[in-house]
Design an enzyme around this catalytic site. Structure first.
Site, short mmCIF file in Angstrom:
data_model
loop_
_atom_site.label_atom_id
_atom_site.label_comp_id
_atom_site.label_asym_id
_atom_site.label_seq_id
_atom_site.Cartn_x
_atom_site.Cartn_y
_atom_site.Cartn_z
N HIS A 45 -31.34 -3.85 -27.92
CA HIS A 45 -30.76 -4.60 -26.81
C HIS A 45 -31.78 -5.60 -26.28
CE1 HIS A 45 -33.20 -2.09 -24.25
NE2 HIS A 45 -32.58 -1.00 -24.64
P1 TYD Z 1 -30.87 3.28 -23.34
O1 TYD Z 1 -30.99 1.95 -22.71
O2 TYD Z 1 -29.76 3.49 -24.31
O3 TYD Z 1 -32.23 3.73 -24.03
P2 TYD Z 1 -33.14 2.94 -25.09
O4 TYD Z 1 -33.48 1.63 -24.48
O5 TYD Z 1 -34.35 3.78 -25.28
O6 TYD Z 1 -32.36 2.80 -26.34
O7 TYD Z 1 -30.76 4.34 -22.16
C1 TYD Z 1 -30.42 5.69 -22.42
C2 TYD Z 1 -29.66 6.24 -21.21
O8 TYD Z 1 -30.54 6.32 -20.08
C3 TYD Z 1 -28.50 5.37 -20.80
O9 TYD Z 1 -27.44 6.23 -20.41
C4 TYD Z 1 -29.00 4.63 -19.58
C5 TYD Z 1 -29.99 5.59 -18.99
N1 TYD Z 1 -31.11 4.93 -18.27
C6 TYD Z 1 -31.18 5.06 -16.89
O10 TYD Z 1 -30.33 5.69 -16.24
N2 TYD Z 1 -32.24 4.49 -16.24
C7 TYD Z 1 -33.21 3.80 -16.89
O11 TYD Z 1 -34.16 3.30 -16.25
C8 TYD Z 1 -33.10 3.64 -18.32
C9 TYD Z 1 -34.13 2.86 -19.10
C10 TYD Z 1 -32.03 4.23 -18.96
#
Ligand code: TYD
Length: 128
Positions: A45
């Site tokens: 992303h």
């Molecule tokens: P995600 O963005 O998919 O993780 P990565 O960037 O490692 O692939 O986030 C995983 C889950 O955590 C998603 O449900 C969103 C949540 N999240 C939060 O609630 N707060 C945060 O600060 C972050 C980074 C993620």
């Protein structure tokens, strides 16, 4: 990549990321990623406005960044360096070792509206 000052002595090492020294922004949020199964990937992303500073505090991982035109990967394996991820960079995290812990400092609170999770949308928004 930003080198992080380390204070090392007979008791081990202490690395410091301080605003104005290493950190180019005030950190408003910290999160860390760990326990990633072999072969799994994270990220995939971009963020519209968020800046992040990623430190691999244990193990190693590959972070690949793209601005839509140029794509470059770096292996993070030292707690004494951090990767600055600017806004509008597509980010993929792969090859995390079982012991890998990635600590991320961010300049804003979590906001799902700031994410671009569709790669085609990212390319359009990046003007690539
Ligand atoms: P995600 O963005 O998919 O993780 P990565 O960037 O490692 O692939 O986030 C995983 C889950 O955590 C998603 O449900 C969103 C949540 N999240 C939060 O609630 N707060 C945060 O600060 C972050 C980074 C993620």
């Amino acid at each position: 990549m930003i080198r992080i000052p380390v204070h090392a002595d007979g008791r081990g090492s202490l690395a410091v990321a301080e605003l104005g020294g290493v950190l180019p922004f005030p950190a408003r949020r910290a999160y860390w990623i760990y326990g990633v199964p072999a072969g799994a990937s994270r990220g995939a992303h971009a963020h519209r406005k968020l800046s992040q500073f990623i430190v691999c505090v244990a193990g190693s991982a590959r972070v690949t960044l793209s601005d839509g035109r140029t794509r470059e990967g770096v292996v993070l394996r030292s707690p004494a360096e951090g990767l600055l991820v600017a806004p509008m960079m597509w980010e993929e995290i792969t090859e995390m070792t079982a012991d890998c812990v990635l600590m991320v400092l961010a300049d804003a609170e979590y906001d799902e509206a700031d994410y671009i999770r569709d790669h085609g949308q990212f390319l359009r928004d990046a003007g690539a």
